[in-house]
Design a protein around this motif. Structure first.
Motif, PDB file in Angstrom:
ATOM      1  N   SER A 187       1.000  -0.972  -0.106  1.00 60.45           N
ATOM      2  CA  SER A 187       0.159  -0.464  -0.267  1.00 60.45           C
ATOM      3  C   SER A 187       1.322   1.176   0.240  1.00 60.45           C
ATOM      4  CB  SER A 187      -0.521  -0.251   1.637  1.00 60.45           C
ATOM      5  OG  SER A 187      -0.284  -0.117   2.435  1.00 60.45           O
ATOM      6  N   THR A 192       0.843  -2.283   4.941  1.00 58.20           N
ATOM      7  CA  THR A 192      -0.324  -3.126   4.644  1.00 58.20           C
ATOM      8  C   THR A 192       0.434  -3.892   3.336  1.00 58.20           C
ATOM      9  OG1 THR A 192      -2.599  -2.032   5.565  1.00 58.20           O
ATOM     10  CG2 THR A 192      -2.751  -3.988   3.805  1.00 58.20           C
ATOM     11  N   ALA A 194      -0.703  -6.387   0.271  1.00 59.35           N
ATOM     12  CA  ALA A 194      -1.545  -6.989  -0.487  1.00 59.35           C
ATOM     13  C   ALA A 194      -0.834  -8.186  -1.536  1.00 59.35           C
ATOM     14  CB  ALA A 194      -2.823  -5.965  -1.913  1.00 59.35           C
ATOM     15  N   LEU A 204      -5.524  -9.603   1.960  1.00 61.00           N
ATOM     16  CA  LEU A 204      -4.612  -7.908   2.997  1.00 61.00           C
ATOM     17  C   LEU A 204      -3.239  -8.052   4.461  1.00 61.00           C
ATOM     18  CD1 LEU A 204      -7.269  -4.860   2.069  1.00 61.00           C
ATOM     19  CD2 LEU A 204      -5.155  -6.249   1.061  1.00 61.00           C
ATOM     20  N   ARG A 214      -8.189  -8.615   6.295  1.00 57.56           N
ATOM     21  CA  ARG A 214      -9.096  -8.611   5.253  1.00 57.56           C
ATOM     22  C   ARG A 214      -8.912 -10.480   3.998  1.00 57.56           C
ATOM     23  NH1 ARG A 214     -11.868  -4.512   3.431  1.00 57.56           N
ATOM     24  NH2 ARG A 214     -12.976  -5.779   1.723  1.00 57.56           N
ATOM     25  N   LEU A 216     -10.096 -10.357  -0.120  1.00 58.95           N
ATOM     26  CA  LEU A 216     -10.551  -9.970  -1.372  1.00 58.95           C
ATOM     27  C   LEU A 216     -10.486 -10.834  -2.007  1.00 58.95           C
ATOM     28  CD1 LEU A 216      -8.921  -6.524  -1.392  1.00 58.95           C
ATOM     29  CD2 LEU A 216     -11.159  -6.805  -0.185  1.00 58.95           C
ATOM     30  N   TRP A 228      -2.203  -0.589  -5.813  1.00 60.26           N
ATOM     31  CA  TRP A 228      -2.367   0.409  -5.158  1.00 60.26           C
ATOM     32  C   TRP A 228      -2.948   2.016  -6.051  1.00 60.26           C
ATOM     33  CZ3 TRP A 228      -4.541  -0.608  -0.410  1.00 60.26           C
ATOM     34  CH2 TRP A 228      -4.082  -2.093   0.431  1.00 60.26           C
ATOM     35  N   ASN A 231      -7.008   4.343  -1.148  1.00 61.37           N
ATOM     36  CA  ASN A 231      -7.341   3.501  -0.555  1.00 61.37           C
ATOM     37  C   ASN A 231      -7.775   1.968  -1.414  1.00 61.37           C
ATOM     38  OD1 ASN A 231      -7.817   4.435   1.936  1.00 61.37           O
ATOM     39  ND2 ASN A 231      -8.854   6.002   1.306  1.00 61.37           N
ATOM     40  N   LEU A 233      -7.546  -0.543  -3.972  1.00 62.36           N
ATOM     41  CA  LEU A 233      -6.715  -1.934  -4.647  1.00 62.36           C
ATOM     42  C   LEU A 233      -7.262  -2.277  -6.387  1.00 62.36           C
ATOM     43  CD1 LEU A 233      -3.586  -3.900  -4.201  1.00 62.36           C
ATOM     44  CD2 LEU A 233      -5.979  -4.994  -2.857  1.00 62.36           C
ATOM     45  N   HIS A 245     -11.313  -2.904  -5.529  1.00 59.56           N
ATOM     46  CA  HIS A 245     -11.494  -2.766  -4.467  1.00 59.56           C
ATOM     47  C   HIS A 245     -11.227  -1.326  -3.260  1.00 59.56           C
ATOM     48  CE1 HIS A 245     -11.163  -7.589  -5.307  1.00 59.56           C
ATOM     49  NE2 HIS A 245     -10.583  -7.093  -6.419  1.00 59.56           N
ATOM     50  N   VAL A 247     -10.606  -1.106  -0.134  1.00 57.59           N
ATOM     51  CA  VAL A 247     -10.384  -1.736   1.180  1.00 57.59           C
ATOM     52  C   VAL A 247     -11.202  -1.133   2.669  1.00 57.59           C
ATOM     53  CG1 VAL A 247      -7.592  -2.524   0.405  1.00 57.59           C
ATOM     54  CG2 VAL A 247      -8.356  -0.260   1.436  1.00 57.59           C
TER      55      VAL A 247
END
Length: 451
Positions: A187, A192, A194, A204, A214, A216, A228, A231, A233, A245, A247
């Protein structure tokens, strides 16, 4: 007046050995005593010892060597002022500048900004072992985040390498035989990570606590590319779809963006977050605006490549400039103007283009290559003339990412090695800090193991 100009006195003043009372000379010459500081004694001795050729001995047609010697001799027989050399000069010595003026000039010369000579190392500064690094052109398994941590997927595992203390940490290991990480992306804040998987899910992770926060979903096949934008993704999959997405939202359905007909293997948001570039195995490059992505309406569609496009990079100093690289059947790097939709430059690299990284401190771009050169190449922008090749990998170089300060580029290849290259010029303030860090113990190791 005319009579005075024709007088012997005036004719005397026209000779070089006359010593005028001019302010140009710090030491006037004398008509009988030669000025020793203006004499070239070495040349005078050489002229005295030189034996002149007789008229009959001189060649009628001069060879190239004889002509060269004649021109050199002619240049050497001129004094500093370009006048014919004389063994005994009777001229005065020109005045030098006042000492204060000389000091001011020296100070001015020192204060002028002089660009230091830049030496580009052609060998890797450090090498990590990366066992089980997958040899797959369509995956994105390496990323360096703003927390100064390098994330890399090796087989079923995801490892973190801390650049500050050289510690290696296992973040995730998949036990299922048919599932494995297929993409990683940090991120913007570096907190963060992914991780996309072959099973189509995205995880995540909060790296500080090593906790999964998370999962997804939405794709039906492996997720090979991630990018990214604050916010959001964005993920690309083998199912040929792209998903944005958010997040921050939980349980909200995410629409699929359709533009490619085959696997989406390259995704990259621009630095300002206004444009998204996507590349696919259908040889296409799309440029998207966030406001129109919901309706799958792209801004531009580039069809000039004739192989899969995975390598994408936005220019850091011209936000509308995009670089793309094609696979084995294409081998080209193309520069696009996303404002006009035109290709401004295209070069054949003679090798598969796997990844691209812009230099944030110079107008340069670095490319990673597979078949058949397996090397890195540095190009000048906008001419796209090659500066240098970087060799060391024994198999195709699949991944590129760069450090937080933009001075070091990391490459990962199918030979299961991860190499660090100090190919980009560091910022002036960071350079001294990096020099100090080189003296620490962990950076003195030239060969390290990722696990």
């Amino acid at each position: 007046m005319d009579q005075e100009n024709g007088s012997p006195l005036m004719r005397l003043r026209e000779h070089q050995w006359y010593s005028p009372s001019s302010s140009r000379f710090s030491c006037p010459g004398d008509r009988f005593i030669p000025t020793r500081s203006l004499m070239n004694l070495d040349l005078a001795q050489s002229s005295l010892w030189e034996s002149p050729l007789k008229k009959d001995d001189r060649p009628v047609i001069l060879t190239a060597r004889d002509e060269y010697r004649r021109k050199v001799r002619e240049k050497l027989t001129l004094d500093l002022e370009g006048k014919p050399f004389k063994m005994l000069p009777f001229r005065g010595i020109p005045k030098r500048q006042h000492r204060v003026e000389e000091m001011m000039q020296e100070e001015w010369d020192r204060s002028r900004p002089v660009k230091p000579y830049r030496r580009i190392p052609t060998t890797a500064d450090r090498t990590l072992d990366g066992p089980k690094l997958m040899d797959d052109y369509y995956l994105n398994l390496l990323d360096w985040g703003k927390s100064n941590i390098l994330a890399v997927a090796l087989g079923p595992s995801v490892y973190l390498w801390n650049a500050e203390n050289s510690e290696v940490k296992l973040l995730r290991r998949v036990n299922e035989e048919e599932d494995h990480p297929t993409s990683v992306a940090w991120s913007g804040d570096g907190k963060t990570l992914a991780v996309g998987f072959a099973s189509s899910r995205i995880e995540l992770w909060d790296v500080a606590s090593s906790r999964q926060v998370r999962i997804l979903e939405g794709h039906t096949s492996r997720v090979g590319s991630l990018s990214w934008n604050r916010n959001t993704l964005t993920s690309g999959s083998r199912d040929a779809s792209i998903i944005n997405h958010d997040v921050r939202s939980i349980g909200r359905s995410t629409p699929h963006i359709r533009g490619h007909t085959e696997e989406v293997c390259g995704l990259r948001w621009s630095g300002d977050g206004d444009l998204l570039a996507s590349g696919g195995n259908d040889n296409l490059v799309h440029v998207w605006e966030p406001s129109n992505m919901g309706s799958s309406k792209y801004l531009h569609k580039f069809t000039d490549h004739c192989a899969a496009v995975r390598a994408l990079a936005w220019c850091p100093f011209q936000s509308n400039i995009l670089a793309s690289g094609g696979g084995t059947a294409d081998r080209c790097i193309k520069i696009w103007n996303a404002r006009t939709g035109k290709c401004t430059k295209s070069i054949d690299t003679c090798a598969q283009v796997c990844a691209l990284e812009w230099n944030r401190h110079q107008k340069e771009i670095l490319s990673a290559h597979g078949y058949s050169w397996n090397q890195l190449s540095l190009w000048a922008y906008p001419s796209m003339s090659k500066i240098v090749d970087l060799s060391g990998h024994a198999a195709r170089v699949l991944h590129l990412t760069q450090s937080l300060d933009g001075s070091t580029v990391v490459s990962a290849a199918a030979d299961e090695t991860i190499r660090f290259w100090k190919v980009f010029e560091p910022p002036p303030l960071a350079f001294s800090r990096m020099r100090d860090e080189e003296n620490t113990s962990f950076l003195s190791l030239k060969r390290l193991h990722i696990r």
